[in-house]
Motif scaffolding. Structure first.
Motif, PDB file in Angstrom:
ATOM      1  N   LEU A 204       0.849  -1.190   0.000  1.00  0.00           N
ATOM      2  CA  LEU A 204       0.000   0.000   0.000  1.00  0.00           C
ATOM      3  C   LEU A 204       0.882   1.236   0.000  1.00  0.00           C
ATOM      4  O   LEU A 204       1.720   1.418   0.887  1.00  0.00           O
ATOM      5  N   ILE A 243      -6.039  -1.750   3.014  1.00  0.00           N
ATOM      6  CA  ILE A 243      -5.321  -2.884   3.604  1.00  0.00           C
ATOM      7  C   ILE A 243      -6.233  -4.096   3.665  1.00  0.00           C
ATOM      8  O   ILE A 243      -5.840  -5.227   3.320  1.00  0.00           O
ATOM      9  N   VAL A 248      -3.385  -6.351   1.754  1.00  0.00           N
ATOM     10  CA  VAL A 248      -2.063  -5.724   1.744  1.00  0.00           C
ATOM     11  C   VAL A 248      -1.128  -6.430   2.718  1.00  0.00           C
ATOM     12  O   VAL A 248      -1.511  -6.759   3.844  1.00  0.00           O
ATOM     13  N   SER A 251       3.277  -1.838   3.751  1.00  0.00           N
ATOM     14  CA  SER A 251       2.793  -0.468   3.576  1.00  0.00           C
ATOM     15  C   SER A 251       3.917   0.494   3.884  1.00  0.00           C
ATOM     16  O   SER A 251       4.907   0.131   4.529  1.00  0.00           O
ATOM     17  N   HIS A 277      -1.534  -7.833   7.010  1.00  0.00           N
ATOM     18  CA  HIS A 277      -0.563  -6.748   7.069  1.00  0.00           C
ATOM     19  C   HIS A 277       0.600  -7.147   7.975  1.00  0.00           C
ATOM     20  O   HIS A 277       0.436  -7.275   9.197  1.00  0.00           O
TER      21      HIS A 277
END
Length: 513
Positions: A204, A243, A248, A251, A277
């Motif tokens: 991201l 996300i 995702v 990031s 994440h």
């Protein structure tokens, strides 16, 4: 080969990038075809390896296509901030020797002013139409073949520094004649390894691509065959939703984004599924200890911080377990050595604040067409600095205190605005803050805080008194701001940097009026 053209052969239907707001997907196959057409267009216009182009675009589907078209044709490309004004854009276009500009209609009024100032471009394109000398980009590339040009070679980006003081400076990195297009710069290769980026990565990118770090990370992902999810502009909820919706894995942030996500109602925050994440990378501005601790409490020990600069003078990094043992640190140097020097160039001991220098084996950087500024960034030992202040502890972990140009000297005492800003950002009624030094006849300078309140209804004398008390309970008296002003929004760009020069100039003009 690590390049989109390889991934276009192996996984043509895999998303190279996704525009999060609209859901627009650009596959590796499409990216390869479009970047080939763009490279063909460049050659048809007489642009060869080493020539310069510029792009003034938002985070849209065209941005990365232009970059990869330049990258595979040996061109040097400069992304221009969409927040700049006429004179700033004119300066970058002239200083960068740009022979071609790609932009969209939203910037036409501004670019007409730039033209009136005397800037001339050989080739001008609009991605969304045509207008008085600006040719349709879409039509121009559609007329080109989608095969590779005969003389492919790697280009490079030339990003301009933020220009928080003085004119912005172009930093040309990683360009060498006849370099194969699949060559990923050493710096990016190292960052991919440190942060675990590979073909399975879904990154991201919530910040503007005209900044060095977002553009660099998106390039890493596409070199390696992962997928970048790009926000057109940062929005706290939109970032969390991205996300969740795009699963995702990685990031890339700046601290003010953490601040704004934490400002969301907790019941709202916890509704998003962030289970995929596993790496939240942040940099660009030092992160207040309390703020980072709250993020780790929320997301778990997945935060990874680094300290670097557009100039690539050096690099440090630190993961969450290390940071919890060394709160406030930006890590230890990787591939270089940190030195802390006083104003006379003498090396300081652990815990003493001075200017941060890096000793690195890599080639020296250079500001484009500015040898004097380049030379001033190095000391007589060849160590480089961008003017940040900090100290190291006994284990060689680096801590940043501020930029040298922002330091306030009051009554002969050095005051670091960052310390005061970090404290004020911890107040529940403060959304953002800039601490600056203004002239004072008795002390030389005095401390002023300019605050963006969470609610404008709070702005005023009562909040100023509350913030004064907040500081007095936690800071030495000399560091407590002598006055507070309130603004609806501070001049902070999406890269996390405050443009304090704008505020300082404004107050100095008021005093001289």
């Amino acid at each position: 080969m690590q390049h989109p053209t390889h991934h276009a052969t192996e996984t043509p239907d895999k998303p190279a990038y996704i525009l999060a707001r609209t859901g627009k997907v650009v596959t590796y196959g499409e990216l390869d075809r479009q970047s080939n057409r763009i490279a063909q267009l460049f050659r048809s216009l007489g642009l060869g390896a080493g020539d310069h182009i510029a792009l003034l675009l938002p985070n849209d589907e065209h941005f990365m296509q232009v970059c990869w078209g330049a990258q595979r044709s040996g061109l040097i490309y400069t992304p221009i901030s969409t927040h700049l004004k006429r004179d700033e854009i004119a300066y970058i276009l002239q200083n960068s020797d740009a022979a071609l500009l790609v932009t969209n209609a939203a910037f036409m009024p501004l670019l007409r002013e730039v033209e009136d100032s005397g800037v001339e471009l050989r080739h001008r394109f609009l991605v969304d139409g045509s207008d008085q000398g600006f040719i349709s980009w879409q039509e121009a590339i559609a007329a080109q073949p989608d095969g590779a040009i005969a003389d492919e070679q790697a280009g490079a980006r030339m990003v301009y520094t933020s220009g928080t003081t003085g004119q912005p400076k172009g930093v040309l990195s990683d360009f060498a004649p006849d370099m194969p297009i699949g060559t990923m710069p050493t710096k990016l290769t190292g960052m991919a390894k440190i942060f675990g980026i590979d073909a399975q990565t879904v990154l991201l990118s919530p910040a503007p691509l005209y900044h060095s770090a977002p553009l660099g990370f998106v390039h890493i992902v596409m070199h390696l065959g992962g997928t970048a999810v790009i926000l057109d502009k940062f929005d706290a909820e939109a970032a969390l939703r991205a996300i969740q919706d795009y699963r995702v894995t990685h990031s890339q942030w700046v601290p003010i984004m953490f601040h704004r996500m934490l400002a969301l109602d907790e019941n709202e925050r916890i509704t998003y599924d962030l289970s995929t994440h596993r790496m939240a990378i942040h940099a660009a501005a030092p992160c207040p200890v309390e703020l980072k601790q709250r993020m780790i409490d929320w997301w778990g020990p997945i935060l990874a911080e680094y300290y670097a600069s557009t100039e690539s003078t050096g690099f440090t990094s630190i993961d969450s377990p290390e940071w919890l043992a060394h709160p406030g640190s930006v890590g230890r140097a990787k591939g270089s050595t940190v030195h802390i020097l006083d104003d006379e160039g003498r090396e300081l001991q652990a815990g003493q604040i001075g200017t941060v220098y890096f000793e690195a084996a890599k080639a020296r950087f250079a500001y484009y067409k500015d040898p004097e500024k380049t030379a001033s960034s190095y000391n007589d030992k060849g160590w480089a600095s961008v003017g940040d202040l900090g100290f190291v502890d006994e284990e060689d972990y680096l801590y940043l205190t501020d930029r040298k140009s922002f330091m306030i000297i009051s009554g002969g005492v050095n005051i670091y605005p960052q310390e005061i800003e970090n404290l004020l950002l911890g107040h529940p009624k403060v959304a953002d803050v800039a601490v600056i030094g203004l002239p004072n006849e008795e002390f030389g300078e005095e401390v002023k805080a300019v605050v963006q309140p969470r609610s404008w209804e709070d702005a005023g004398a009562d909040l100023a008194a509350e913030l004064t008390m907040w500081c007095r309970e936690r800071l030495a008296n000399l560091k407590v701001p002598r006055s507070f002003d309130f603004e609806c929004e501070l001049p902070r760009q999406e890269n996390g940097k405050l443009y304090k020069k704008i505020l300082i100039d404004r107050y100095l003009q008021k005093e001289s009026a």
